[in-house]
Design an enzyme around this catalytic site. Structure first.
Site, short mmCIF file in Angstrom:
data_model
loop_
_atom_site.label_atom_id
_atom_site.label_comp_id
_atom_site.label_asym_id
_atom_site.label_seq_id
_atom_site.Cartn_x
_atom_site.Cartn_y
_atom_site.Cartn_z
N ARG A 34 1.00 -1.51 -0.41
CA ARG A 34 0.04 0.08 -0.59
C ARG A 34 1.04 1.27 -0.23
NH1 ARG A 34 -2.86 -4.46 1.99
NH2 ARG A 34 -5.09 -4.15 2.23
N ASP A 328 -3.60 -15.45 7.44
CA ASP A 328 -2.36 -15.79 7.35
C ASP A 328 -1.50 -16.83 7.83
OD1 ASP A 328 -2.53 -14.51 4.71
OD2 ASP A 328 -1.80 -13.07 5.40
C1 S3P Z 1 -3.88 -9.39 2.20
C2 S3P Z 1 -4.95 -9.84 2.30
C3 S3P Z 1 -5.80 -11.16 2.72
C4 S3P Z 1 -3.97 -11.84 2.98
C5 S3P Z 1 -3.01 -10.84 2.19
C6 S3P Z 1 -2.79 -10.30 2.21
C7 S3P Z 1 -4.17 -7.45 2.42
O1 S3P Z 1 -5.70 -12.06 2.15
O2 S3P Z 1 -4.44 -13.30 3.39
O3 S3P Z 1 -1.49 -12.36 2.81
O4 S3P Z 1 -2.35 -6.99 1.78
O5 S3P Z 1 -4.84 -6.84 2.16
P1 S3P Z 1 -7.74 -11.85 2.02
O6 S3P Z 1 -8.07 -10.36 1.10
O7 S3P Z 1 -7.87 -12.46 0.68
O8 S3P Z 1 -7.94 -12.60 3.42
#
Ligand code: S3P
Length: 447
Positions: A34, A328
């Site tokens: 981000r 995660d």
């Molecule tokens: C993330 C959101 C999660 C996570 C990924 C990073 C993010 O995924 O598993 O490693 O940075 O917004 P999901 O939105 O698919 O749950």
């Protein structure tokens, strides 16, 4: 990016002595993505320190460069980005290679969908198996035209809308990536875009968008969820950012110290945003001795140093409501559960089946091979712990191009009678390139 031509490089670790010492984990992956994207949309020069230089974030940096931003590395974790301004993204000349990174793909699809440009997204074998329908659906409502491979997979081509429409969208899955894709699209829509999330997920996008000066509001809803609204066409102001340490990376070191008898380590600068700290809370509930020291704020996020001591863990029923705050971390929680006394029951985590691999199946297979009794459920896993006894080990496990599977079994190997071999260490570089040197600093050796 993940190269399919390099031969696999197996890894097995052991712990000849208790783990000890002080380490700092790399920058948070979600925040690093981000930081690059929002800096690239600001007007002027942003500076980022502590950026994670894993392959996933480098894929985001390359994509933002391909769309006109200047993204430059000055030193270790120290980057500057000259943004093009919201609405200023240029059409990339070549396809965007997302490597292994679902976050890059879904968030950038959001950005492109409200710009009048066309981009083609490609990825490695793991990413090309992951569902993109969850972003294709809302982004199509905004007006993007998306031509995907069968079942809404990569490679896909996305033509952004000339006149993107504001949407009001209630998330059908608890996903910070889907939420963020829509909010990022909303930045270039001249009205209010609204996302409702019934179950709160990581809120880095909301915090950072506000930090960059976007007009964004977050309101609690009666059902416990949140209503997030962003008003587009605001000018984002360049920022000087510091990225806190990644709690997901810290999780591997934390569990390593908990399962190797006599260990005592300190992990500095770990981000503990309440939408990310579920693993620490669950491990403490299981009896883990984890002390938060020097609690403070870094880059608008709560941070602490974690003092972790080897602990006798007890199996518990993990409440499904914590899942979004540690989505995660389940692979490494399964490892902790394998050393606990009694059974640990984890349900409501079917999302794990669509991560970099089917993490329930991959972990169940590896744990069984290592002599751990598990029961696989459609939406979870039950692990019978050893009560602190070393597990048998002596097997090779398949990592399926999944960094977290690789690191989880590298850690379990520290508490195995015979070392466990991870079939390929290469995926670790997507999120935690320094995993091996840090483990070695704490006393782990290659078996
Ligand atoms: C993330 C959101 C999660 C996570 C990924 C990073 C993010 O995924 O598993 O490693 O940075 O917004 P999901 O939105 O698919 O749950």
């Amino acid at each position: 990016m993940t190269s399919s031509n390099t031969p696999p490089s197996p890894l097995s670790l052991s712990a000849p002595a208790p783990l000890a010492g002080e380490v700092r984990v790399p920058g948070d992956k979600s925040i690093s993505h981000r930081a690059i994207m929002l800096s690239a949309l600001a007007v002027g020069r942003s500076e980022v320190r502590g950026l994670l230089e894993g392959e996933d974030v480098l894929a985001t940096a390359a994509a933002m460069r391909a769309m006109g931003a200047q993204v430059e590395r000055l030193g270790q974790g120290h980057w500057v980005v000259d943004g093009v301004g919201v609405g200023g993204l240029l059409q990339p000349d070549a396809q965007l290679d997302m490597g292994n990174s679902g976050t890059s793909t879904r968030l950038l699809m959001g950005l492109v969908s409200s710009h009048p440009i066309t981009a083609t997204f490609v990825g490695d074998a793991s990413l090309s198996r992951r569902p993109m329908g969850r972003v294709i659906e809302p982004l199509s409502r905004i007006g993007a035209e998306i031509t995907a491979s069968p079942d809404g997979r990569l490679p896909l081509m996305l033509r952004g809308a000339d006149t993107p429409l504001p949407i009001h969208y209630r998330l059908p899955v608890a996903s910070a990536q889907v939420k963020s894709a829509i909010l990022l699209a909303g930045l270039n829509i001249g009205a209010e875009t609204v996302v409702e999330e019934p179950v709160p997920t990581r809120d880095h996008s909301e915090r950072m968008l506000k930090g960059f000066g976007a007009e964004l509001s977050v309101e609690p809803m009666a059902d416990g969820g949140k209503r997030i609204a962003v008003r587009g066409w605001a000018e984002l102001k360049p920022q000087t950012l510091e990225v806190p340490g990644d709690p997901s990376s810290a999780g591997f070191l934390l569990v390593a110290a908990l399962i190797v008898p006599g260990s005592n380590i300190t992990i500095h600068g770990v981000g503990l945003n309440p939408t990310r700290d579920g693993l620490v809370r669950v491990l403490q509930e299981m009896g883990a001795d984890i002390t938060k020291l020097n609690e403070r704020e870094v880059g608008g996020e709560p941070v602490a140093d974690l003092l972790v001591t080897h602990s006798a863990l007890t199996g518990i029923e993990v409440p499904p409501e914590v899942a979004p705050s540690m989505i995660d971390e389940y692979p490494i929680l399964f490892v902790a559960a394998a050393l606990a006394s009694g059974r640990t029951v984890m349900r409501g985590i079917e999302e794990l089946r669509v991560k970099e691999s089917d993490r329930i199946a991959a972990m169940a297979a590896g744990l069984r091979a290592a002599g751990v009794a598990v029961e696989e459920l459609p939406d979870g896993l039950i692990v019978e712990g050893s009560g602190g006894e070393k597990v048998a080990g002596g097997c090779t496990v398949a990592t399926h191009l999944d960094h977290r599977i690789a690191m989880s079994f590298a850690v379990l190997s520290l508490a195995a009678k015979t070392a466990i071999t991870v079939d390929d260490r290469a995926p670790i570089a997507t999120s935690f390139p320094d995993f091996l040197p840090l483990m070695q600093r704490l006393g782990a050796v290659q078996a």
